[in-house]
Design a protein around this motif. Structure first.
Motif, short mmCIF file in Angstrom:
data_model
loop_
_atom_site.label_atom_id
_atom_site.label_comp_id
_atom_site.label_asym_id
_atom_site.label_seq_id
_atom_site.Cartn_x
_atom_site.Cartn_y
_atom_site.Cartn_z
N ILE A 35 54.71 68.19 44.80
CA ILE A 35 55.15 68.86 46.10
C ILE A 35 54.28 68.89 47.17
O ILE A 35 54.50 68.61 48.28
N CYS A 36 52.68 69.14 46.88
CA CYS A 36 51.57 69.30 47.97
C CYS A 36 50.89 68.03 48.24
O CYS A 36 50.00 68.11 49.06
N VAL A 37 50.99 66.95 47.45
CA VAL A 37 50.37 65.85 47.69
C VAL A 37 51.21 64.46 47.71
O VAL A 37 51.27 63.97 48.80
N ILE A 38 51.91 64.36 46.73
CA ILE A 38 52.53 63.08 46.62
C ILE A 38 53.69 62.88 47.24
O ILE A 38 53.82 61.94 48.08
N LEU A 39 54.77 63.81 47.00
CA LEU A 39 55.96 63.67 48.04
C LEU A 39 55.88 63.30 49.23
O LEU A 39 56.65 62.77 50.02
N PRO A 40 55.24 64.39 50.04
CA PRO A 40 54.96 64.37 51.62
C PRO A 40 54.43 62.90 51.82
O PRO A 40 55.20 62.43 52.84
N CYS A 41 53.60 62.47 51.38
CA CYS A 41 53.25 61.06 51.71
C CYS A 41 54.03 59.97 51.43
O CYS A 41 54.16 59.07 52.00
#
Length: 485
Positions: free
Chosen positions: A428-434
């Motif tokens: 949620i806070c590293v992989i998906l946004p990028c």
């Protein structure tokens, strides 16, 4: 999480008017009819449209607008400067973002530093910078496409319905696992408060701590039946207040508690880094509601500045708390700092009660988004409001009892919290946004930015895989030892 946020289903009745960039021009005619909205701290704003929920009607105000509407209210009467509205928006946005980030994870900071070594503080800072960049990326996507109003909307714009399902799956998995961790924390701290109490129920095969935990959960159970969301909103303020009390109590122990801060902290324990990475990542999880915060700002161009200030403040608090706890208690530091504090001190009792009350404020808040989704999308419209209330509260009660059963069966805070961070929060806070950013703006970003995002995605995947394996192994080994004993 710290505290660890989620999203209520509603109809989007209007979109903000602004131009859509070239990188998202192929999405400009797409209308998203449903969005999942919500978070721990943000649920308090749902009270502005509670009539919609209670009467099973579609809210005329969008979930995004009501979620953080209070961020900007009353701005003109309090702020000074050339642009009072913008200044107020910035200040309140920082307060809200800090409140979204600080939560359960702060309890484990000293434990993480002691087991990872003092150099792991640089790792903590690096993770904070990485998560801050991921939040910045979300802001860039929202800036380019005003139609995206939530984390799940961004997922849908990136990968269609599969992206929405993926984002929603991560959201509800985290909420479930976070509540299990909260209940474990409740279990661990309540027995310390009532030390010397004996309530063993041999016929139920429950220990004193388990009986006390069951009682506490049943005390909190009626909050799931609350219909007035303005009443539930009060609980969110309680959760934030409890987090501040815990930090203050640890600081007072160091200053006035008579405990010497002379323990040594190892330089580096590389073998423990995968396990503590999950604890650190969980402490920065709040990205689900950042799109709502962005939409609530009067000057969204300052969103990146809000991110920098907020993550800097939270990271500073974590580092101070980590070094305080590790220096005070050394290798004996507990995964929850409150359990290491001298039991005779009044500040310890305050911290323990704050830790016990925090989970009890979370249950109703965390269930509200699911309750709204259940009422609007599953239950038939022909059903009366009273019947819907009974059904949603009953479902919530059953889910809470399942969470209670899991927490009592696996009462190992650091392993469950680390597993939550490595398995879910890192996505949620590293992989998906990028991933969403690269997919949506592939042709619009430079090679350098593309490489940066791909590196962050790779780093997140590595941390997620190794952290999940490490936390799972530790949890299994602990369970085996407990059963053999």
């Amino acid at each position: 999480m710290g505290g660890r946020i989620f999203e209520a289903i509603g109809k989007l009745s209007k979109y903000l008017e602004s131009s859509v960039s070239n990188c998202l021009s192929h999405h400009k005619n797409q209308v998203v009819s449903e969005s999942v909205h919500g978070a721990n701290s943000a649920i308090k704003q749902l009270s502005t449209c509670h009539v919609c929920v209670e009467q099973s009607q579609v809210c005329k105000c969008s979930s995004d607008e009501l979620l953080l509407k209070g961020v900007n209210e009353g701005a003109d009467n309090h702020d000074r400067g050339n642009n009072p509205q913008a200044n107020s928006s910035f200040t309140h946005a920082v307060i809200n973002m800090v409140g979204m980030l600080i939560g359960l994870g702060q309890l484990s900071m000293p434990y993480g530093l002691q087991n990872g070594g003092w150099t792991s503080s640089f790792f903590l800072v690096g993770l904070g910078m990485t998560c801050a960049y991921a939040a910045h990326v979300l802001g860039k996507i929202l800036d380019k496409n005003p139609k995206s109003r939530s984390f799940t909307d961004i997922g849908q714009h990136a990968f269609g319905s599969k992206g929405r399902v993926l984002a929603t799956t991560f959201i509800y998995t985290e909420i479930f696992m976070a509540l299990v961790s909260y209940t474990i924390s409740l279990h661990d701290n309540i027995i310390t408060i009532f030390s010397g109490t004996h309530l063993n129920l041999h016929w139920a095969k429950l220990s004193t701590s388990q009986v006390l935990t069951v009682i506490a959960v049943f005390v909190a159970l009626p909050s799931l039946w609350l219909r007035d969301l303005s009443t539930i909103s009060f609980l969110s303020f309680g959760g934030i207040l409890m987090s501040l009390i815990i930090f203050t109590s640890v600081a007072c122990t160091a200053i006035f508690g008579g405990v010497k801060a002379n323990h040594k902290i190892p330089a580096l324990q590389l073998q423990n880094i995968p396990a503590i990475s999950g604890l650190y990542i969980f402490s920065y999880a709040g990205h689900i509601v950042f799109p709502d915060l962005y939409k609530a700002m009067k000057d969204p161009s300052k969103f990146t500045k809000v991110i920098i200030v907020s993550f800097s403040l939270v990271t500073l608090l974590y580092i101070v708390l980590a070094f305080l706890g590790a220096k005070l208690f050394g290798s004996q530091v507990n995964p929850q700092i409150t359990l290491s504090m001298p039991p005779h001190l009044i500040v310890t009792k305050i911290a323990l009660w704050a830790t016990v009350l925090t989970p009890m404020t979370k249950y109703a808040l965390e269930f509200v988004p699911f309750a709204i989704q259940l009422e609007h999308n599953i239950l038939p419209n022909s059903m009366s409001s009273k019947t819907k209330m009974i059904i949603r509260a009953s479902v919530g009660s059953v889910l809470l009892l399942i969470i209670l059963a899991l927490a009592l069966s696996v009462p190992y805070f650091e392993h469950v919290l680390g597993l939550t961070g490595s398995l879910v929060s890192v996505g949620i806070c590293v992989i998906l946004p990028c991933v969403f950013y690269v997919k949506i703006c592939w042709s619009q970003i430079s090679k350098l930015i593309l490489i940066l995002n791909l590196c962050i995605i790779s780093l997140g995947c590595c941390l997620g895989v190794f952290g999940t394996i490490s936390s799972s192994k530790a949890l299994i080994e602990t369970l085996k030892k407990a059963h053999s004993a």
